[in-house]
Design a protein around this motif. Structure first.
Motif, mmCIF file in Angstrom:
data_model
loop_
_atom_site.group_PDB
_atom_site.id
_atom_site.type_symbol
_atom_site.label_atom_id
_atom_site.label_comp_id
_atom_site.label_asym_id
_atom_site.label_seq_id
_atom_site.Cartn_x
_atom_site.Cartn_y
_atom_site.Cartn_z
ATOM 1 N N GLN A 205 3.000 8.862 -6.557
ATOM 2 C CA GLN A 205 3.458 10.243 -6.386
ATOM 3 C C GLN A 205 4.858 10.438 -6.939
ATOM 4 O O GLN A 205 5.500 11.449 -6.671
ATOM 5 N N GLY A 206 5.331 9.436 -7.680
ATOM 6 C CA GLY A 206 6.652 9.536 -8.296
ATOM 7 C C GLY A 206 7.791 9.488 -7.303
ATOM 8 O O GLY A 206 8.885 9.947 -7.584
ATOM 9 N N GLU A 207 7.517 8.906 -6.124
ATOM 10 C CA GLU A 207 8.585 8.794 -5.126
ATOM 11 C C GLU A 207 9.200 7.405 -5.168
ATOM 12 O O GLU A 207 8.651 6.487 -5.758
ATOM 13 N N LYS A 208 10.329 7.265 -4.471
ATOM 14 C CA LYS A 208 10.993 5.958 -4.411
ATOM 15 C C LYS A 208 10.240 5.032 -3.461
ATOM 16 O O LYS A 208 9.683 5.470 -2.462
ATOM 17 N N GLU A 209 10.255 3.732 -3.762
ATOM 18 C CA GLU A 209 9.625 2.776 -2.857
ATOM 19 C C GLU A 209 10.444 2.659 -1.578
ATOM 20 O O GLU A 209 11.641 2.883 -1.590
ATOM 21 N N VAL A 210 9.765 2.307 -0.473
ATOM 22 C CA VAL A 210 10.527 2.123 0.768
ATOM 23 C C VAL A 210 11.204 0.769 0.737
ATOM 24 O O VAL A 210 10.648 -0.201 0.239
ATOM 25 N N ALA B 298 0.834 -1.206 0.000
ATOM 26 C CA ALA B 298 0.000 0.000 0.000
ATOM 27 C C ALA B 298 0.868 1.256 0.000
ATOM 28 O O ALA B 298 0.649 2.186 -0.781
ATOM 29 N N VAL B 299 1.865 1.269 0.873
ATOM 30 C CA VAL B 299 2.756 2.429 0.955
ATOM 31 C C VAL B 299 3.469 2.639 -0.383
ATOM 32 O O VAL B 299 3.549 3.761 -0.895
ATOM 33 N N ASN B 300 3.946 1.550 -0.952
ATOM 34 C CA ASN B 300 4.696 1.680 -2.201
ATOM 35 C C ASN B 300 3.807 2.058 -3.379
ATOM 36 O O ASN B 300 4.231 2.791 -4.274
ATOM 37 N N ALA B 301 2.579 1.586 -3.363
ATOM 38 C CA ALA B 301 1.636 1.978 -4.415
ATOM 39 C C ALA B 301 1.440 3.497 -4.358
ATOM 40 O O ALA B 301 1.471 4.185 -5.373
ATOM 41 N N ARG B 302 1.264 3.998 -3.136
ATOM 42 C CA ARG B 302 1.091 5.434 -2.944
ATOM 43 C C ARG B 302 2.331 6.191 -3.414
ATOM 44 O O ARG B 302 2.263 7.171 -4.143
ATOM 45 N N ARG B 303 3.490 5.695 -2.990
ATOM 46 C CA ARG B 303 4.739 6.391 -3.346
ATOM 47 C C ARG B 303 4.972 6.411 -4.851
ATOM 48 O O ARG B 303 5.344 7.424 -5.413
ATOM 49 N N LYS B 304 4.751 5.244 -5.451
ATOM 50 C CA LYS B 304 4.943 5.169 -6.901
ATOM 51 C C LYS B 304 4.019 6.151 -7.600
ATOM 52 O O LYS B 304 4.421 6.851 -8.522
#
Ligand SMILES: Nc1ncnc2c1ncn2[C@@H]1O[C@H](COP(=O)(O)OP(=O)(O)OP(=O)(O)O)[C@@H](O)[C@H]1O
Ligand SMILES: [Mg+2]
Lengths: 253, 423
Positions: A114-119, A106-112
């Motif tokens: 928003q164009g951010e790096k995955e945790v 979920a966190v990584n889906a959100r980050r991706k």
């Protein structure tokens, strides 16, 4: 600009055509917390599902703008990634998927989105340790399958954990207080309050005025028969506690 | 029909020339007779009710007589760092096998260097492809674990079907004997270079008293290929046999297991998953014979079927009259990911003892809409949500593999497959 603006929203069940939402108007400004109270079956959960994009409803009229965009055009996952969060009245059990895998996805889906790096795994463990501690949850719950075999209260805490991790712009809490003991209610409310922020709004659906002592709302709405029947301040919740919904239901009938 | 029988037997002469001993010659003669007497499965053959053998017959595959070793192996075999024996179209490749540092207690050899026990367990009459393998195998891998030895490192058999310009058939053969009180792990990877190659495998597994064997198989043949396999296994007293089969390759595959529980207080686990898409047909047929009292069986098979794939699970459990206190559980579940996918699940219990605890269940379903929505509501795209749920469904099988290195290798193989399937 309001964070969410619902105008004359009508929705019916796709299967049987039954109309559940009969013209909802609701505007929430950034930073505001609104509460919805109302009798069983009045359409509160339906509203939360329609806003989060669940299948099975047909929207026949009205519009919903979220942060300036047409919410109803978006897929459920797009809405989530855009910052909408629903704490489910009945959180879903997913056997075989661990809570930590689920949260990381979920966190990584959100980050991706928003164009951010995955945790990475390490960052994630750190982040979770901090958040679970705040909510009085054990690490053990992260290793277990999502909501699987969780007690009612554990499921609700798990919803708030997800909210804390995803840091939404707009959160709908559908009876998150139901089934919580007094201590858990305090913990969950503290969790919610710690997320209150001038840019973040919340819609709290509850049957109990007590929750609103902890999470003090800017506005209280009474929903009955698929419509907002009345809107007031937090004193409206106290009034309802005393008088019940009789007035509104007669109205509706 | 007799033309087809003769055609299938074309490789027997060449096989005899490559591998012969009085024991093996006699075995082949019996097998040829059994093959002719049994004939090929037809539309009326009950054991082949859900799987048509017609494509196997129509392929008109020619027997592989010789094949050159490839320079490198395809990358889809299980990635395990352990002694490996490579079969190329059923013949052991000296150059590709790595058997220099065998752990103590483990022997791996060709049947030409000793064939004791070969053919003891494999049924021939009534099982045409097992008989055909026995008539036609060019070599056999003989694996022995000495009594009392604990061998931590698995031994891996990679069976390669070389690229077939014209349809070709080979008969990989494996014989595993785990001595009394020994502990071991064996893995099989069945892979292909492409083309219409037909691998007709036979495996014998003898787990002696007090022994423990973890036996894992990956079937990832070329997508135009065929795979038929018969594993005949036997578990002794207080012994444990764990058989885990993951099928994801071939256009048509049938993995058949005939397991005899010959020792009391033994544990048997038959676990499997079949992952089909396109127009794959994946058959899993098992038969468990509870021949003695006080035994346990745990059998779980799961299927994931996309596209127009068809999955079959037939699981028969026989509990003989004296096999009291049998504890047998069988569960079979198939997940259909498309309207056109299909699953045929046929559990079958035949129980003649009265004091037994046996259960079975079979369900065919789709992914749960509620679960998909919950995941989407947390930001996962619909394909990601589906992939996560399917992964969890299958990993429940993979996670049960007792050997850590085999479990991890199998998980990697399954995930690599899903990455292609869900891209
Ligand atoms: N899928 C469905 N099919 C048929 N009827 C439905 C469906 N979903 C909701 N309803 C009906 O819509 C009405 C509103 O339900 P909803 O769950 O929104 O009520 P609620 O206000 O959340 O009630 P509660 O306070 O009990 O949670 C109910 O009469 C319910 O039975
Ligand atoms: Mg509700």
């Amino acid at each position: 600009m309001p964070l969410i603006e619902i105008k004359n929203l009508h929705a019916r069940i796709e299967d049987d055509g039954k109309e559940i939402l009969k013209g909802i108007d609701l505007t929430i400004e950034p930073g505001e917390v609104h509460a919805i109270m109302g009798p069983n079956g009045s359409g509160k959960s339906t509203l939360s599902y329609v806003l989060s994009g669940r299948d099975g409803y047909e929207i026949t009229e009205g519009s919903v703008m979220f942060d300036g965009v047409d919410l109803l055009e978006m897929e459920p996952d797009e809405r989530s990634r855009a910052g909408l969060f629903l704490a489910f009245q009945y959180p879903v059990e997913i056997p075989g998927v661990t809570n930590s895998t689920f949260l990381r996805e979920a966190v990584n889906a959100r980050r991706k989105g928003q164009g951010e790096k995955e945790v990475d795994a390490l960052q994630f463990v750190k982040m979770m340790r901090e958040k679970t501690k705040k909510l009085g949850m054990s690490d053990e719950m992260l290793k277990r399958a999502v909501n699987f075999g969780f007690s009612g209260g554990e499921k609700k805490r798990n919803e708030i954990l997800q909210m804390a991790v995803l840091e939404p712009k707009f959160a709908i809490l559908d009876e998150t207080d139901s089934g919580l003991d007094i201590d858990a209610l305090k913990i969950v409310s503290d969790g919610v309050n710690s997320l209150r922020d001038p840019s973040r709004s919340m819609l709290v659906i509850t049957h109990y005025q007590r929750l609103l002592n902890y999470i003090v709302p800017d506005k209280v709405h009474v929903m009955a028969d698929g419509k907002i029947q009345r809107t007031g301040g937090k004193e409206l919740a106290e009034e309802l506690e005393a008088s019940g919904y009789a007035d509104y239901q007669e109205d509706a009938a | 029909m007799s033309d087809a029988l003769d055609h299938f037997l074309m490789g027997v002469g060449g096989a005899k020339a490559q591998l012969s001993s009085p024991h093996i010659d006699a075995l082949r003669d019996r097998a040829v007779a059994a093959f002719k007497a049994t004939g090929l499965p037809t539309a009326r053959t009950e054991a082949w009710k859900f799987t048509s053998a017609a494509p196997l017959i129509k392929a008109n595959a020619a027997p592989v007589v010789t094949s050159a070793d490839p320079e490198t192996l395809p990358a889809n075999a299980l990635a395990v760092d352990c002694p490996t024996v490579v079969l190329v179209d059923g013949a052991i490749s000296e150059t590709l096998s790595t058997l220099d540092n065998l752990p103590k207690g483990l022997t791996v050899r060709s049947a030409s260097a000793g064939d004791a026990g070969l053919g003891d367990l494999l049924p021939l009459e009534g099982f045409p492809f097992a008989a055909l393998n026995t008539a036609s195998f060019r070599d056999a891998v003989m694996i022995e674990v000495a009594a009392g030895q604990t061998v931590e490192t698995p031994v891996h058999i990679v069976s390669l079907s070389t690229h077939a310009k014209v349809p070709q058939i080979s008969h990989p053969r494996i014989c595993i004997k785990v001595g009394k009180g020994a502990i071991a792990a064996v893995a099989e990877s069945h892979i292909g270079e492409g083309g219409v190659s037909f691998a007709n495998v036979a495996v014998e597994v003898d787990v002696a008293d007090d022994a423990v064997l973890t036996h894992v198989k990956l079937q990832d043949e070329s997508r135009d290929g065929f795979h038929t396999a018969m594993t005949a296994s036997k578990v002794g007293e207080k012994a444990t046999y764990e058989n885990v089969v993951i099928q994801m390759g071939a256009s048509l595959a049938r993995n058949e297991i005939r397991h005899t529980i010959a020792g009391s207080h033994s544990e048997s686990r038959l676990l499997g998953a079949y992952l089909g898409d396109g127009d794959q047909h994946l058959d899993n047929t098992t038969f468990v014979d509870h021949a003695v009292a006080d035994t346990e069986l745990d059998e779980v098979y799961k299927g994931v079927l996309a596209g127009k794939a068809r999955g079959v699970f037939q699981g028969k459990i026989l509990v003989r009259p004296d096999s009291q206190r049998t504890d047998g559980n069988q569960m079979s579940r198939a997940l259909l990911l498309s309207d056109k996918a299909e699953a045929n699940l046929k559990p079958e219990l035949e129980i003649y003892a009265d004091d037994v605890k046996c259960s079975h269940g079979a369900t065919v379903g789709e992914l749960e809409e509620d679960q998909l929505f919950y995941l989407q509501a947390r930001g996962l795209s619909r394909p990601a949500a589906r992939a996560l749920l399917v992964d969890a469904f299958v990993m429940e099988i993979v996670d049960r593999i007792s050997s850590t290195s085999l479990r991890e290798a199998m998980a990697d193989a399954v995930r690599a497959h899903f990455a292609r399937m869900f891209k």
